[in-house]
Design a protein around this motif. Structure first.
Motif, PDB file in Angstrom:
ATOM      1  N   ASN A 104       0.858  -1.175   0.000  1.00  0.00           N
ATOM      2  CA  ASN A 104       0.000   0.000   0.000  1.00  0.00           C
ATOM      3  C   ASN A 104       0.899   1.231   0.000  1.00  0.00           C
ATOM      4  O   ASN A 104       1.465   1.592   1.034  1.00  0.00           O
ATOM      5  N   PRO A 105       1.044   1.912  -1.138  1.00  0.00           N
ATOM      6  CA  PRO A 105       1.918   3.084  -1.194  1.00  0.00           C
ATOM      7  C   PRO A 105       1.280   4.350  -0.625  1.00  0.00           C
ATOM      8  O   PRO A 105       1.886   5.406  -0.668  1.00  0.00           O
ATOM      9  N   PHE A 106       0.079   4.236  -0.073  1.00  0.00           N
ATOM     10  CA  PHE A 106      -0.610   5.416   0.432  1.00  0.00           C
ATOM     11  C   PHE A 106      -0.541   5.557   1.947  1.00  0.00           C
ATOM     12  O   PHE A 106      -1.251   6.364   2.536  1.00  0.00           O
ATOM     13  N   VAL A 107       0.309   4.780   2.587  1.00  0.00           N
ATOM     14  CA  VAL A 107       0.496   4.921   4.026  1.00  0.00           C
ATOM     15  C   VAL A 107       1.455   6.085   4.280  1.00  0.00           C
ATOM     16  O   VAL A 107       2.313   6.397   3.455  1.00  0.00           O
ATOM     17  N   PRO A 108       1.315   6.770   5.417  1.00  0.00           N
ATOM     18  CA  PRO A 108       2.186   7.931   5.696  1.00  0.00           C
ATOM     19  C   PRO A 108       3.677   7.604   5.650  1.00  0.00           C
ATOM     20  O   PRO A 108       4.471   8.426   5.207  1.00  0.00           O
ATOM     21  N   GLU A 109       4.058   6.399   6.085  1.00  0.00           N
ATOM     22  CA  GLU A 109       5.477   6.032   6.089  1.00  0.00           C
ATOM     23  C   GLU A 109       6.063   6.048   4.680  1.00  0.00           C
ATOM     24  O   GLU A 109       7.199   6.446   4.465  1.00  0.00           O
ATOM     25  N   PHE A 110       5.273   5.612   3.709  1.00  0.00           N
ATOM     26  CA  PHE A 110       5.775   5.587   2.337  1.00  0.00           C
ATOM     27  C   PHE A 110       5.732   6.976   1.711  1.00  0.00           C
ATOM     28  O   PHE A 110       6.651   7.385   1.006  1.00  0.00           O
ATOM     29  N   LEU A 111       4.676   7.707   1.982  1.00  0.00           N
ATOM     30  CA  LEU A 111       4.534   9.040   1.386  1.00  0.00           C
ATOM     31  C   LEU A 111       5.576  10.023   1.892  1.00  0.00           C
ATOM     32  O   LEU A 111       6.009  10.914   1.167  1.00  0.00           O
ATOM     33  N   THR A 112       6.004   9.864   3.140  1.00  0.00           N
ATOM     34  CA  THR A 112       6.965  10.819   3.698  1.00  0.00           C
ATOM     35  C   THR A 112       8.402  10.303   3.722  1.00  0.00           C
ATOM     36  O   THR A 112       9.329  11.091   3.732  1.00  0.00           O
ATOM     37  N   GLY A 113       8.584   8.962   3.725  1.00  0.00           N
ATOM     38  CA  GLY A 113       9.937   8.448   3.843  1.00  0.00           C
ATOM     39  C   GLY A 113      10.302   7.322   2.915  1.00  0.00           C
ATOM     40  O   GLY A 113      11.408   6.787   2.993  1.00  0.00           O
ATOM     41  N   GLY A 114       9.377   6.909   2.035  1.00  0.00           N
ATOM     42  CA  GLY A 114       9.689   5.856   1.084  1.00  0.00           C
ATOM     43  C   GLY A 114       9.719   4.463   1.678  1.00  0.00           C
ATOM     44  O   GLY A 114      10.255   3.545   1.073  1.00  0.00           O
ATOM     45  N   GLN A 115       9.170   4.297   2.873  1.00  0.00           N
ATOM     46  CA  GLN A 115       9.131   2.998   3.523  1.00  0.00           C
ATOM     47  C   GLN A 115       7.684   2.548   3.672  1.00  0.00           C
ATOM     48  O   GLN A 115       6.806   3.352   3.971  1.00  0.00           O
ATOM     49  N   PHE A 116       7.460   1.249   3.466  1.00  0.00           N
ATOM     50  CA  PHE A 116       6.129   0.708   3.671  1.00  0.00           C
ATOM     51  C   PHE A 116       5.881   0.520   5.161  1.00  0.00           C
ATOM     52  O   PHE A 116       6.770   0.693   5.983  1.00  0.00           O
ATOM     53  N   ALA A 117       4.664   0.118   5.511  1.00  0.00           N
ATOM     54  CA  ALA A 117       4.259   0.065   6.916  1.00  0.00           C
ATOM     55  C   ALA A 117       4.940  -1.042   7.707  1.00  0.00           C
ATOM     56  O   ALA A 117       5.158  -0.898   8.903  1.00  0.00           O
ATOM     57  N   THR A 118       5.297  -2.156   7.069  1.00  0.00           N
ATOM     58  CA  THR A 118       5.904  -3.269   7.803  1.00  0.00           C
ATOM     59  C   THR A 118       7.256  -3.648   7.223  1.00  0.00           C
ATOM     60  O   THR A 118       7.553  -3.377   6.064  1.00  0.00           O
ATOM     61  N   ALA A 119       8.046  -4.318   8.042  1.00  0.00           N
ATOM     62  CA  ALA A 119       9.355  -4.792   7.589  1.00  0.00           C
ATOM     63  C   ALA A 119       9.190  -5.819   6.480  1.00  0.00           C
ATOM     64  O   ALA A 119       9.986  -5.858   5.533  1.00  0.00           O
ATOM     65  N   GLU A 120       8.166  -6.657   6.567  1.00  0.00           N
ATOM     66  CA  GLU A 120       7.920  -7.657   5.527  1.00  0.00           C
ATOM     67  C   GLU A 120       7.654  -6.987   4.179  1.00  0.00           C
ATOM     68  O   GLU A 120       8.169  -7.418   3.148  1.00  0.00           O
ATOM     69  N   GLN A 121       6.879  -5.918   4.176  1.00  0.00           N
ATOM     70  CA  GLN A 121       6.600  -5.195   2.936  1.00  0.00           C
ATOM     71  C   GLN A 121       7.864  -4.546   2.386  1.00  0.00           C
ATOM     72  O   GLN A 121       8.119  -4.585   1.184  1.00  0.00           O
ATOM     73  N   ASN A 122       8.671  -3.952   3.253  1.00  0.00           N
ATOM     74  CA  ASN A 122       9.914  -3.315   2.802  1.00  0.00           C
ATOM     75  C   ASN A 122      10.886  -4.343   2.245  1.00  0.00           C
ATOM     76  O   ASN A 122      11.516  -4.103   1.215  1.00  0.00           O
ATOM     77  N   ASP A 123      11.029  -5.483   2.912  1.00  0.00           N
ATOM     78  CA  ASP A 123      11.924  -6.536   2.427  1.00  0.00           C
ATOM     79  C   ASP A 123      11.469  -7.027   1.045  1.00  0.00           C
ATOM     80  O   ASP A 123      12.293  -7.248   0.154  1.00  0.00           O
ATOM     81  N   PHE A 124      10.174  -7.187   0.872  1.00  0.00           N
ATOM     82  CA  PHE A 124       9.642  -7.660  -0.398  1.00  0.00           C
ATOM     83  C   PHE A 124       9.861  -6.613  -1.494  1.00  0.00           C
ATOM     84  O   PHE A 124      10.380  -6.914  -2.564  1.00  0.00           O
ATOM     85  N   ALA A 125       9.492  -5.367  -1.226  1.00  0.00           N
ATOM     86  CA  ALA A 125       9.552  -4.313  -2.237  1.00  0.00           C
ATOM     87  C   ALA A 125      10.970  -3.928  -2.623  1.00  0.00           C
ATOM     88  O   ALA A 125      11.242  -3.625  -3.782  1.00  0.00           O
ATOM     89  N   TYR A 126      11.874  -3.942  -1.647  1.00  0.00           N
ATOM     90  CA  TYR A 126      13.250  -3.524  -1.911  1.00  0.00           C
ATOM     91  C   TYR A 126      14.181  -4.695  -2.194  1.00  0.00           C
ATOM     92  O   TYR A 126      15.381  -4.516  -2.373  1.00  0.00           O
ATOM     93  N   GLY A 127      13.640  -5.908  -2.233  1.00  0.00           N
ATOM     94  CA  GLY A 127      14.441  -7.077  -2.570  1.00  0.00           C
ATOM     95  C   GLY A 127      15.481  -7.430  -1.530  1.00  0.00           C
ATOM     96  O   GLY A 127      16.547  -7.924  -1.863  1.00  0.00           O
ATOM     97  N   LEU A 128      15.186  -7.209  -0.286  1.00  0.00           N
ATOM     98  CA  LEU A 128      16.158  -7.506   0.788  1.00  0.00           C
ATOM     99  C   LEU A 128      16.011  -8.917   1.298  1.00  0.00           C
ATOM    100  O   LEU A 128      15.015  -9.545   1.191  1.00  0.00           O
TER     101      LEU A 128
END
Length: 128
Positions: A104-128
């Motif tokens: 969900n790219p419409f959460v405040p964390e992504f809109l203001t800092g480029g991070q998704f709401a959970t670590a699982e989402q960030n790992d998936f999206a950024y290929g970590l």
């Protein structure tokens, strides 16, 4: 991950002056200016942690299966991951991952800092 190596060299030489004793074509107020410049630049850069286009395409195209209640992902409309094709960013969807995490790219964390709401989402999206 960002690695950067820079090797820069710069040289500059200049001289300026007047030639009061030179008379050429009736003009005796000649001056001169000469300069030389040298520059060399080398660099190395390795960047990581960028959004993975194929994962973003699938994570944004996720839905809940009405029969099982499970989250499912599919390639964007008009593409076929089994035979190849391009997604809405123009990359080959054959690289799409088997597992999916809805994004969900419409959460405040992504809109203001480029991070998704959970670590699982960030790992998936950024290929970590």
């Amino acid at each position: 991950t960002v690695d950067q190596e820079i090797d820069v060299a710069r040289g500059l030489f200049g001289v300026r002056g007047d030639l009061p004793d030179v008379n050429f074509l009736g003009t005796d107020n000649w001056s001169y200016e000469a300069s030389a410049n040298f520059h060399r630049s080398n660099g190395f850069q390795a960047l990581g942690g960028f959004l993975q286009e194929d994962r973003i395409a699938q994570g944004l195209n996720s839905s809940i299966d009405p029969l099982t209640g499970d989250i499912t992902c599919s390639a964007p409309a008009g593409t076929n991951p089994a035979t190849g094709g391009t997604s809405f960013f123009g990359f080959d969807t054959v690289r799409a991952p088997l597992a999916c995490v809805p994004l969900n790219p419409f959460v405040p964390e992504f809109l203001t800092g480029g991070q998704f709401a959970t670590a699982e989402q960030n790992d998936f999206a950024y290929g970590l």
